[in-house]
Design a protein around this motif. Structure first.
Motif, PDB file in Angstrom:
ATOM      1  N   ARG A 134       2.176   1.723  -3.487  1.00 32.75           N
ATOM      2  CA  ARG A 134       1.080   2.110  -4.390  1.00 32.75           C
ATOM      3  C   ARG A 134       0.722   3.579  -4.201  1.00 32.75           C
ATOM      4  O   ARG A 134       0.578   4.329  -5.158  1.00 32.75           O
ATOM      5  CB  ARG A 134      -0.136   1.213  -4.141  1.00 32.75           C
ATOM      6  N   VAL A 191       4.266  -0.987  -7.550  1.00 34.82           N
ATOM      7  CA  VAL A 191       4.002  -2.095  -6.632  1.00 34.82           C
ATOM      8  C   VAL A 191       4.913  -3.265  -6.985  1.00 34.82           C
ATOM      9  O   VAL A 191       5.166  -3.547  -8.159  1.00 34.82           O
ATOM     10  CB  VAL A 191       2.518  -2.505  -6.696  1.00 34.82           C
ATOM     11  N   THR A 245       0.824  -1.204   0.000  1.00 31.45           N
ATOM     12  CA  THR A 245       0.000   0.000   0.000  1.00 31.45           C
ATOM     13  C   THR A 245       0.861   1.258   0.000  1.00 31.45           C
ATOM     14  O   THR A 245       0.565   2.228  -0.705  1.00 31.45           O
ATOM     15  CB  THR A 245      -0.962  -0.006   1.207  1.00 31.45           C
ATOM     16  N   GLY A 276       3.220   4.336  -7.017  1.00 36.49           N
ATOM     17  CA  GLY A 276       2.538   3.435  -7.941  1.00 36.49           C
ATOM     18  C   GLY A 276       3.336   2.228  -8.391  1.00 36.49           C
ATOM     19  O   GLY A 276       2.817   1.395  -9.136  1.00 36.49           O
TER      20      GLY A 276
END
Length: 83
Positions: free
Chosen positions: A66, A72, A63, A70
């Motif tokens: 992300r 991941v 998280t 962004g």
């Protein structure tokens, strides 16, 4: 707190400078999720990034990435530190 190693594969390659910027963004966001990004390693030639993180869960670590930038991880492994 559990310790995780995540692995990113960046298509098109990656630079140490780019990863340093992403890491700074992680550090700014991590407190919101009780996460502590500790270190990272970069293999520019193969477009690989490895991140070591203390987190309550793999999802909490993901998280932060992300929300911060962004990017991941492709895989996240719970690890134990050795000597």
């Amino acid at each position: 707190m559990p310790l995780y190693m995540d692995v990113h594969t960046i298509t098109g390659g990656v630079t140490v400078t780019d990863v340093a910027q992403a890491h700074k963004a992680d550090l700014q966001k991590q407190g919101e999720h009780d996460v502590n990004y500790l270190r990272y390693w970069v293999d520019e030639q193969h477009g690989k990034v490895f991140c070591l993180v203390e987190a309550p869960s793999a999802e909490a670590a993901a998280t932060v990435h992300r929300e911060a930038h962004g990017l991941v991880a492709d895989e996240i492994f719970q690890v134990q530190e050795g000597s």
